[in-house]
Design a protein around this motif. Structure first.
Motif, PDB file in Angstrom:
ATOM      1  N   ALA A 178      -5.195  -2.680 -15.386  1.00 56.49           N
ATOM      2  CA  ALA A 178      -3.902  -2.167 -14.907  1.00 56.49           C
ATOM      3  C   ALA A 178      -4.070  -0.816 -14.221  1.00 56.49           C
ATOM      4  CB  ALA A 178      -2.933  -2.054 -16.087  1.00 56.49           C
ATOM      5  N   ARG A 179      -4.945   0.045 -14.784  1.00 52.02           N
ATOM      6  CA  ARG A 179      -5.132   1.377 -14.201  1.00 52.02           C
ATOM      7  C   ARG A 179      -5.610   1.287 -12.754  1.00 52.02           C
ATOM      8  NH1 ARG A 179      -9.848   5.268 -16.293  1.00 52.02           N
ATOM      9  NH2 ARG A 179      -8.827   4.941 -18.309  1.00 52.02           N
ATOM     10  N   TYR A 180      -6.535   0.355 -12.490  1.00 51.53           N
ATOM     11  CA  TYR A 180      -7.081   0.253 -11.140  1.00 51.53           C
ATOM     12  C   TYR A 180      -6.302  -0.712 -10.248  1.00 51.53           C
ATOM     13  CZ  TYR A 180     -10.900   3.034 -12.902  1.00 51.53           C
ATOM     14  OH  TYR A 180     -11.639   4.058 -13.448  1.00 51.53           O
TER      15      TYR A 180
ATOM     16  N   PHE B 204      -9.054  -6.441  -5.705  1.00 50.03           N
ATOM     17  CA  PHE B 204     -10.316  -5.809  -5.335  1.00 50.03           C
ATOM     18  C   PHE B 204     -10.335  -5.460  -3.860  1.00 50.03           C
ATOM     19  CE2 PHE B 204     -14.656  -6.289  -3.720  1.00 50.03           C
ATOM     20  CZ  PHE B 204     -15.369  -5.471  -4.564  1.00 50.03           C
ATOM     21  N   ARG B 205      -9.779  -6.359  -3.041  1.00 47.92           N
ATOM     22  CA  ARG B 205      -9.853  -6.172  -1.589  1.00 47.92           C
ATOM     23  C   ARG B 205      -8.860  -5.151  -1.049  1.00 47.92           C
ATOM     24  NH1 ARG B 205     -10.341 -11.649  -2.207  1.00 47.92           N
ATOM     25  NH2 ARG B 205      -8.247 -12.091  -1.398  1.00 47.92           N
ATOM     26  N   ARG B 206      -8.126  -4.489  -1.946  1.00 46.21           N
ATOM     27  CA  ARG B 206      -7.329  -3.347  -1.482  1.00 46.21           C
ATOM     28  C   ARG B 206      -8.238  -2.175  -1.119  1.00 46.21           C
ATOM     29  NH1 ARG B 206      -3.959  -4.667  -6.175  1.00 46.21           N
ATOM     30  NH2 ARG B 206      -2.092  -5.765  -5.482  1.00 46.21           N
ATOM     31  N   PHE B 207      -9.419  -2.143  -1.735  1.00 50.86           N
ATOM     32  CA  PHE B 207     -10.438  -1.130  -1.454  1.00 50.86           C
ATOM     33  C   PHE B 207      -9.855   0.285  -1.536  1.00 50.86           C
ATOM     34  CE2 PHE B 207     -12.151  -4.829   1.034  1.00 50.86           C
ATOM     35  CZ  PHE B 207     -13.158  -5.131   0.136  1.00 50.86           C
ATOM     36  N   ARG B 208      -9.265   0.576  -2.700  1.00 60.91           N
ATOM     37  CA  ARG B 208      -8.760   1.927  -2.947  1.00 60.91           C
ATOM     38  C   ARG B 208      -8.698   2.146  -4.451  1.00 60.91           C
ATOM     39  NH1 ARG B 208      -2.355   1.151  -1.189  1.00 60.91           N
ATOM     40  NH2 ARG B 208      -1.723  -0.035  -3.049  1.00 60.91           N
ATOM     41  N   ILE B 209      -8.935   3.379  -4.862  1.00 64.75           N
ATOM     42  CA  ILE B 209      -8.926   3.734  -6.283  1.00 64.75           C
ATOM     43  C   ILE B 209      -7.692   4.578  -6.559  1.00 64.75           C
ATOM     44  CG2 ILE B 209     -10.149   4.926  -8.131  1.00 64.75           C
ATOM     45  CD1 ILE B 209     -12.730   4.526  -6.543  1.00 64.75           C
ATOM     46  N   PRO B 210      -6.742   4.081  -7.370  1.00 68.43           N
ATOM     47  CA  PRO B 210      -5.552   4.884  -7.700  1.00 68.43           C
ATOM     48  C   PRO B 210      -5.931   6.151  -8.448  1.00 68.43           C
ATOM     49  CG  PRO B 210      -5.257   2.567  -8.310  1.00 68.43           C
ATOM     50  CD  PRO B 210      -6.708   2.749  -7.994  1.00 68.43           C
ATOM     51  N   GLN B 211      -5.330   7.283  -8.069  1.00 64.35           N
ATOM     52  CA  GLN B 211      -5.599   8.556  -8.715  1.00 64.35           C
ATOM     53  C   GLN B 211      -4.360   9.141  -9.383  1.00 64.35           C
ATOM     54  OE1 GLN B 211      -8.529   9.482  -9.133  1.00 64.35           O
ATOM     55  NE2 GLN B 211      -9.667   8.333  -7.585  1.00 64.35           N
ATOM     56  N   GLY B 212      -3.270   8.393  -9.436  1.00 64.56           N
ATOM     57  CA  GLY B 212      -2.026   8.873 -10.023  1.00 64.56           C
ATOM     58  C   GLY B 212      -1.153   9.570  -8.995  1.00 64.56           C
ATOM     59  N   ASN B 213       0.117   9.696  -9.285  1.00 65.99           N
ATOM     60  CA  ASN B 213       1.079  10.358  -8.393  1.00 65.99           C
ATOM     61  C   ASN B 213       1.094   9.734  -6.994  1.00 65.99           C
ATOM     62  OD1 ASN B 213       1.720  12.278 -10.414  1.00 65.99           O
ATOM     63  ND2 ASN B 213      -0.094  13.472  -9.844  1.00 65.99           N
TER      64      ASN B 213
ATOM     65  N   GLN C 289      -1.351   8.741  -5.255  1.00 69.12           N
ATOM     66  CA  GLN C 289      -2.522   9.091  -4.449  1.00 69.12           C
ATOM     67  C   GLN C 289      -3.642   8.061  -4.654  1.00 69.12           C
ATOM     68  OE1 GLN C 289      -2.418  11.843  -2.314  1.00 69.12           O
ATOM     69  NE2 GLN C 289      -0.268  11.756  -2.968  1.00 69.12           N
ATOM     70  N   PHE C 290      -4.435   7.858  -3.600  1.00 66.25           N
ATOM     71  CA  PHE C 290      -5.533   6.900  -3.662  1.00 66.25           C
ATOM     72  C   PHE C 290      -6.789   7.489  -3.022  1.00 66.25           C
ATOM     73  CE2 PHE C 290      -1.620   4.464  -3.562  1.00 66.25           C
ATOM     74  CZ  PHE C 290      -1.800   3.519  -4.562  1.00 66.25           C
TER      75      PHE C 290
END
Length: 779
Positions: free
Chosen positions: A658-660, A716-725, A727-728
């Motif tokens: 869920a986090r990612y 997976f193919r979104r190719f972005r890491i959520p950082q909160g708020n 932001q990616f």
């Protein structure tokens, strides 16, 4: 002893060359002086090589042959640093003689070597992986002569340390193997029945680690048990169900681990033993029963290897249990193994370094047939595929065809950091080390600097205790030639750790400021203030040392405050091993209380005879939090479908999906078991987020389905890491190799792809995507 003698003889021959070269203008005069010196050298170190002078072969007449080493003498002054026609002719002669020797004596060409020698220059020649390798001419000096004599010694005596020879001597069909397996299996049952004994705890901790990757009841339930039952009968006993299958694997892992440890001791003993006064491997063969057991206890605790300056090769692992179930059958079976191992010559790995990375992988394959390994989900990365991935990640470092400025290469060799987060037996780390050593020597990097760079920058994690042990020993063998240049003790940076489920702070009132580590003997809580890079390793060292010294819990907490605070580490930005000193507000009453409780828990285990293992497990488990970040993350992560993961482990990592934001399924029930998604998807995001530097690259061998399927593949193919708020961190697809048609894994139908991602920039479309086909890899 042999290393010391080789050094003395290289000096002697070097001085003799200085005397004769001015007056030995022709090759025959030169040879008449050197051949007797080489004979004397061999006799002096106890070798009895089969030596031939002017040995007639189908390809010509070789000047000298010492067992598997061909020497082609040339008239002094013929060989040139920049090869000319005469130099190339000499090298071709060596190749011809190696070919002729292989044919005449029915040897494999890879097991032979040759040297062209004119008194001023040496040229080393070998046949590797189907092609000739000739090194650039090197000037004759003490060091090049040491290497020449090492080749001569290694190719003249003992059983070559190769996977084929190990299989011949230690496969399951061998009586010595059957004896040790039966002895261990018969001893395990009664040992496990002792409820308060250490063996049940070690077995349970082994199960705990393996349960995160393997469910034996599923792997060998029903008809899947039949191939294993048939295989085990070769060892002379029977199993009847998944529970006994699990015990068999514990015994088999114990046997394999013993071979790996004993081979590591043998290699170090031959390389460094006499210099350091450490216990010699040879003494095991003649030791009485109690001395043998005591020496093996020292080995299992890591003491033998610490005597060689290696602090963590063994850290009190699960497989030392046989010492607590010792009987006459185990002792007799172990003696058979030790006697045979003592006949091996590990210095052959200096000549055939490729054997290092294949040695234990092949032996394990021989001990377990393919069908059984595949039931366990065990697939090993072919070296050519790993090499391809490394070239894709950084061609400047790994593609020898590229022309790269020396200053840039030197910078890369000394400062580039690599992590394999699921390293298995160490294929990727060993390939990286081999390339670093090759480049380091070509760039004339001092050996100490090269060793330090490797140890700081080539790191591996794995959850499989047997894989970690094997990878550490493979790593050790890969750097063996550099060990004499170390300054002080070293740590092999392969850790028993989970790259996905890293230690996390607790969620309740009693653990919100502590990291938790569950084990078979209870959950350990470590104050968050201690879990900083550098600081935590120092804390674990203090913990283990204090347990051995028998300090009280209060005395230990006082020692921690003194050793980790400003007064000990200094007021500079970084203190001991890069540790930031503890601040007063961090070392508060709560942190002190948690530290005291942790020590008391460990001390109780120590008092009950279960010391050694748990403090080291703690240090390993926290490695993902303390090793820092890397320029490159490479490897072959586990390909295990979500639904096949053990329930407890699946639930523990569910929040990470869920986090990612990987799942596109609606509802948490998909996360808890209805998905077909692969754990490698989650590992990719977790390690890039926590362990990869900005602008760093990840190269994974991964299932090709992540590029086409829905579910986790779509996320997976979104190719972005959520950082909160909101932001990616974007991820760029650098390249994908589609190897589905090539099918590179042994006997498997896996859909294989090799991908390279870069952290910190967005993907640009179309993505570079190469489809490989058999016979046309670029098609």
């Amino acid at each position: 002893m042999q290393d010391e003698q080789i050094s003395q003889w290289s000096q002697k021959i070097y001085m003799r060359l200085g005397e004769i070269l001015p007056s030995a203008p022709v090759e025959a005069d030169f040879r008449r002086v050197i051949d007797p010196l080489l004979d004397e050298f061999c006799a002096g170190i106890g070798l009895t090589p089969l030596a031939h002078a002017e040995y007639t072969l189908a390809t010509g007449r070789a000047d000298a042959v010492f067992n598997r080493l061909v020497i082609e003498y040339e008239r002094p002054g013929v060989l040139k640093k920049i090869p000319d026609a005469a130099t190339r002719h000499a090298v071709q002669q060596v190749k011809n003689y190696i070919t002729g020797l292989a044919k005449k004596e029915r040897r494999e060409m890879e097991r032979l070597a040759g040297v062209a020698f004119d008194g001023y220059f040496l040229i080393f020649v070998r046949y590797i992986n189907g092609r000739w390798t000739e090194e650039a001419p090197v000037e004759v000096n003490r060091y090049s002569l040491e290497r020449f004599l090492t080749w001569l010694a290694s190719l003249s005596s003992g059983i070559a340390l190769t996977s084929e020879n190990l299989n011949r001597d230690f496969a399951i069909e061998q009586l010595r193997t059957q004896n040790i397996l039966r002895g261990l299996f018969q001893a395990l049952g009664p040992a496990l029945a002792e409820e308060d004994g250490i063996v049940p705890r070690l077995f349970e901790q082994w199960r705990l680690f393996f349960s995160e990757a393997i469910d034996y009841s599923e792997a060998f339930g029903g008809r899947k048990l039949e191939p294993l039952k048939k295989w085990v009968r070769k060892a002379g006993f029977q199993i009847h169900g998944p529970q006994e299958a699990e015990r068999f694997f514990f015994v088999l892992h114990t046997y394999f681990a013993l071979l790996v440890k004993l081979l590591a001791w043998l290699a170090l003993s031959r390389h460094l033993g006499v210099k350091l006064g450490a216990p010699s491997f040879a003494g095991l063969a003649t030791a009485d029963g109690e001395t043998l057991r005591q020496r093996l206890r020292e080995m299992e605790s890591g003491g033998i290897f610490r005597a060689y300056g290696i602090t963590n090769l063994l850290e009190g692992d699960f497989f030392e249990w046989y010492l607590h179930a010792w009987d006459e059958k185990i002792e007799a079976a172990l003696r058979e193994i030790i006697r045979r191992l003592d006949e091996y010559d590990p210095t052959t790995l200096t000549i055939v370094p490729e054997e290092t990375r294949d040695l234990f992988k092949k032996l394990y394959h021989y001990l377990l047939p393919r069908e059984i390994r595949h039931n366990l989900g065990e697939y090993y990365t072919p070296d050519w595929l790993a090499q391809r991935l490394l070239v894709q990640v950084d061609g400047d470092l790994f593609d020898p065809r590229r022309k790269v400025p020396e200053a840039r290469l030197r910078q890369k060799v000394l400062h580039t950091r690599f992590l394999d987060p699921a390293c298995g037996s160490g294929t990727f780390p060993v390939l990286i080390i081999a390339r670093m050593i090759e480049l380091g020597r070509a760039l004339i990097v001092p050996e100490h600097d090269l060793l330090t760079s490797i140890l700081n920058n080539v790191v591996g994690f794995d959850l499989n205790p047997l894989a970690v042990l094997t990878a550490r020993v493979n790593y050790l063998l890969a750097v063996a030639d550099l060990l004499e240049h170390r300054r002080g003790e070293i740590t092999i940076p392969i850790y028993l750790a989970d790259s996905v489920r890293t230690p996390a702070v607790g969620e309740d009132l009693f653990s919100h400021d502590a990291y938790e580590f569950p084990t078979a003997v209870g959950t350990f809580r470590v104050p968050a203030a201690l879990c900083a890079p550098g600081r935590f390793d120092r804390f674990c060292d203090l913990l283990e040392d204090s347990l051995r010294a028998g300090l009280t819990a209060d005395a230990f907490t006082q020692r921690c405050g003194a050793a980790l605070g400003h007064s000990a580490l200094g007021h500079s930005a970084l203190g001991h091993s890069g540790a930031v000193p503890l601040q007063d507000d961090e070392w508060n009453d709560r942190a002190v209380s948690l530290t005291r409780d942790l020590y008391a828990q460990m001390f109780d285990l120590h008092r009950r005879g279960m010391n050694g293992l748990w403090a080291r497990l703690l240090k390993n488990n926290f490695a993902p939090l303390t090793v820092g970040q890397f320029d490159y993350i490479v490897g072959n992560p586990p390909w295990v479908n979500w639904e096949h993961l053990p329930d407890k482990y699946r639930q523990s990592i569910a929040p990470l999906w869920a986090r990612y934001d990987i799942f596109s399924h609606k509802g948490f029930d998909a996360i808890l078991g209805k998905s077909k998604d692969d754990i490698s998807v989650l590992m990719t995001y977790a390690v890039m987020d926590a362990l990869l530097k900005d602008k760093g690259r990840l190269g994974f061998i991964i299932t090709q389905s992540v590029f086409k399927t829905g579910g986790g593949g779509q996320g997976f193919r979104r190719f972005r890491i959520p950082q909160g708020n909101g932001q990616f961190t974007p991820l760029a697809v650098v390249h994908v190799d589609d190897m589905v048609s090539l099918n590179p894994f042994e006997g498997a139908s896996n859909r294989t792809a090799v991908m390279v991602l870069e952290k910190g920039r967005p993907t640009e479309y179309p993505v570079p995507y190469t489809v490989w086909r058999k016979g046309d890899p670029a098609g």
